[in-house]
Design a protein around this motif. Sequence first.
Motif, PDB file in Angstrom:
ATOM      1  N   THR A   1       0.785  -1.236   0.000  1.00  0.00           N
ATOM      2  CA  THR A   1       0.000   0.000   0.000  1.00  0.00           C
ATOM      3  C   THR A   1       0.817   1.285   0.000  1.00  0.00           C
ATOM      4  N   ALA A   2       2.127   1.174   0.090  1.00  0.00           N
ATOM      5  CA  ALA A   2       2.961   2.373   0.223  1.00  0.00           C
ATOM      6  C   ALA A   2       2.783   3.338  -0.946  1.00  0.00           C
ATOM      7  N   GLU A   3       2.612   2.811  -2.153  1.00  0.00           N
ATOM      8  CA  GLU A   3       2.503   3.673  -3.335  1.00  0.00           C
ATOM      9  C   GLU A   3       1.253   4.549  -3.303  1.00  0.00           C
ATOM     10  N   TRP A   4       0.308   4.204  -2.428  1.00  0.00           N
ATOM     11  CA  TRP A   4      -0.927   4.991  -2.318  1.00  0.00           C
ATOM     12  C   TRP A   4      -0.892   5.941  -1.125  1.00  0.00           C
ATOM     13  N   GLY A   5       0.261   6.130  -0.538  1.00  0.00           N
ATOM     14  CA  GLY A   5       0.368   7.045   0.595  1.00  0.00           C
ATOM     15  C   GLY A   5      -0.171   6.475   1.892  1.00  0.00           C
ATOM     16  N   ILE A   6      -0.238   5.152   1.985  1.00  0.00           N
ATOM     17  CA  ILE A   6      -0.760   4.477   3.171  1.00  0.00           C
ATOM     18  C   ILE A   6       0.405   3.887   3.956  1.00  0.00           C
ATOM     19  N   THR A   7       0.400   4.056   5.272  1.00  0.00           N
ATOM     20  CA  THR A   7       1.370   3.397   6.130  1.00  0.00           C
ATOM     21  C   THR A   7       0.675   2.344   6.977  1.00  0.00           C
ATOM     22  N   VAL A   8       1.423   1.299   7.299  1.00  0.00           N
ATOM     23  CA  VAL A   8       0.889   0.197   8.099  1.00  0.00           C
ATOM     24  C   VAL A   8       1.906  -0.127   9.187  1.00  0.00           C
ATOM     25  N   ASN A   9       1.497  -0.005  10.436  1.00  0.00           N
ATOM     26  CA  ASN A   9       2.402  -0.234  11.562  1.00  0.00           C
ATOM     27  C   ASN A   9       1.698  -1.026  12.654  1.00  0.00           C
ATOM     28  N   ASN A  10       2.489  -1.495  13.608  1.00  0.00           N
ATOM     29  CA  ASN A  10       1.972  -2.316  14.700  1.00  0.00           C
ATOM     30  C   ASN A  10       2.343  -1.711  16.046  1.00  0.00           C
ATOM     31  N   VAL A  11       1.428  -1.817  16.997  1.00  0.00           N
ATOM     32  CA  VAL A  11       1.719  -1.522  18.393  1.00  0.00           C
ATOM     33  C   VAL A  11       1.565  -2.831  19.160  1.00  0.00           C
ATOM     34  N   ALA A  12       2.611  -3.212  19.910  1.00  0.00           N
ATOM     35  CA  ALA A  12       2.611  -4.491  20.617  1.00  0.00           C
ATOM     36  C   ALA A  12       2.564  -4.252  22.121  1.00  0.00           C
ATOM     37  N   PRO A  13       1.387  -4.324  22.728  1.00  0.00           N
ATOM     38  CA  PRO A  13       1.290  -4.107  24.178  1.00  0.00           C
ATOM     39  C   PRO A  13       1.802  -5.300  24.976  1.00  0.00           C
ATOM     40  N   GLY A  14       2.335  -5.006  26.151  1.00  0.00           N
ATOM     41  CA  GLY A  14       2.468  -6.020  27.169  1.00  0.00           C
ATOM     42  C   GLY A  14       1.159  -6.118  27.936  1.00  0.00           C
ATOM     43  N   ASN A  15       1.179  -6.716  29.116  1.00  0.00           N
ATOM     44  CA  ASN A  15      -0.045  -6.848  29.902  1.00  0.00           C
ATOM     45  C   ASN A  15      -0.623  -5.468  30.218  1.00  0.00           C
ATOM     46  N   THR A  16      -1.829  -5.220  29.730  1.00  0.00           N
ATOM     47  CA  THR A  16      -2.454  -3.911  29.840  1.00  0.00           C
ATOM     48  C   THR A  16      -3.678  -3.991  30.731  1.00  0.00           C
ATOM     49  N   LEU A  17      -3.828  -3.021  31.595  1.00  0.00           N
ATOM     50  CA  LEU A  17      -4.891  -3.045  32.596  1.00  0.00           C
ATOM     51  C   LEU A  17      -6.216  -2.626  31.960  1.00  0.00           C
ATOM     52  N   THR A  18      -6.846  -3.583  31.316  1.00  0.00           N
ATOM     53  CA  THR A  18      -8.186  -3.425  30.769  1.00  0.00           C
ATOM     54  C   THR A  18      -9.181  -4.071  31.735  1.00  0.00           C
ATOM     55  N   PRO A  19     -10.486  -3.850  31.537  1.00  0.00           N
ATOM     56  CA  PRO A  19     -11.450  -4.508  32.425  1.00  0.00           C
ATOM     57  C   PRO A  19     -11.287  -6.019  32.476  1.00  0.00           C
ATOM     58  N   MET A  20     -10.941  -6.645  31.324  1.00  0.00           N
ATOM     59  CA  MET A  20     -10.757  -8.091  31.311  1.00  0.00           C
ATOM     60  C   MET A  20      -9.599  -8.513  32.219  1.00  0.00           C
ATOM     61  N   LEU A  21      -8.476  -7.819  32.131  1.00  0.00           N
ATOM     62  CA  LEU A  21      -7.326  -8.184  32.957  1.00  0.00           C
ATOM     63  C   LEU A  21      -7.559  -7.821  34.419  1.00  0.00           C
ATOM     64  N   ALA A  22      -8.275  -6.725  34.648  1.00  0.00           N
ATOM     65  CA  ALA A  22      -8.572  -6.317  36.025  1.00  0.00           C
ATOM     66  C   ALA A  22      -9.432  -7.348  36.738  1.00  0.00           C
ATOM     67  N   SER A  23     -10.246  -8.094  36.005  1.00  0.00           N
ATOM     68  CA  SER A  23     -11.061  -9.135  36.626  1.00  0.00           C
ATOM     69  C   SER A  23     -10.207 -10.302  37.095  1.00  0.00           C
ATOM     70  N   VAL A  24      -9.051 -10.482  36.459  1.00  0.00           N
ATOM     71  CA  VAL A  24      -8.134 -11.548  36.853  1.00  0.00           C
ATOM     72  C   VAL A  24      -7.203 -11.085  37.969  1.00  0.00           C
ATOM     73  N   PHE A  25      -6.794  -9.813  37.892  1.00  0.00           N
ATOM     74  CA  PHE A  25      -5.886  -9.232  38.892  1.00  0.00           C
ATOM     75  C   PHE A  25      -6.564  -7.994  39.489  1.00  0.00           C
ATOM     76  N   PRO A  26      -7.448  -8.173  40.479  1.00  0.00           N
ATOM     77  CA  PRO A  26      -8.324  -7.086  40.925  1.00  0.00           C
ATOM     78  C   PRO A  26      -7.687  -6.070  41.860  1.00  0.00           C
ATOM     79  N   THR A  27      -6.542  -6.392  42.448  1.00  0.00           N
ATOM     80  CA  THR A  27      -5.945  -5.478  43.419  1.00  0.00           C
ATOM     81  C   THR A  27      -4.622  -4.924  42.893  1.00  0.00           C
ATOM     82  N   PRO A  28      -4.221  -3.742  43.365  1.00  0.00           N
ATOM     83  CA  PRO A  28      -2.911  -3.201  42.960  1.00  0.00           C
ATOM     84  C   PRO A  28      -1.766  -4.162  43.266  1.00  0.00           C
TER      85      PRO A  28
END
Length: 259
Positions: free
Chosen positions: A178-205
């Motif tokens: 897609t580069a020829e059309w002025g489009i860029t494609v990149n990735n963000v790779a998170p580690g363990n992120t405190l989302t509601p799903m993860l907070a349900s597994v690890f509920p305390t600080p």
Amino acid sequence: MTSESRGNVEGHVAMVTGGASGIGRATALMLAREGADIVVCDLNAEGGESLVAEVEALGRRAVAIPTDSTDEGQVAWLVAAGLDRLGKIDILVNNAGIVTTDRTVDLEKAAWDRVVAVHLGSMFVATKAVLADMRTRRWGRIVNVTSRAAHRGRIGNGPYAAAKGGMLAYGRVLAMETAEWGITVNNVAPGNTLTPMLASVFPTPESQADEARSSGHITVPTRLIDADEIAGAVLYFCGPYSDQTTGTTLHVNGGSFMA
């Protein structure tokens, strides 16, 4: 981060898959604060409606239709609605995801197929759906939310790690295609992120800090990643300072994996 728009994506329209909660929601709100209108791709109708209200409270426009991101027809319908109401879609954040914790010996093929479909399959479906408009406008930003798991696996996350690894590989191909059309494609790779799903597994600080330490985080204070920190990395790839960055991965993981 304040609610005041800083204009980094002013005038753009962003579609976020899995946008109704967690990293997707944080990303959609950050992009809205920075000037973008939002298309929410998520099966969660209530979460999508709530996000639309928050985006509109920031003075931006938003569209949310309950959508299975693995279904070509549903995604095409959502994209058509976004184009009709907002005029374009020039940013795509491929964020939809689910997990399973079964080891391979206990894993059902249906569970494998579903995890791979939601991560890697939805990336293909959503990307193809928005590429025509991006190509016509000769500008686009595609950001794939992958994972540390693609580089450093853990027992029980086989299909998740495989799908995230596939997203990395496919993202590099897309960057070249897609580069020829002025489009860029990149990735963000998170580690363990405190989302509601993860907070349900690890509920305390304390439990969250223990998980961060056991995962190998070395930053101080030792803690899980905040969803806004992932959203900020996505924002970089969508904004004006990354025009010459494509096919790359930004790791946000507290030092638990170093590329």
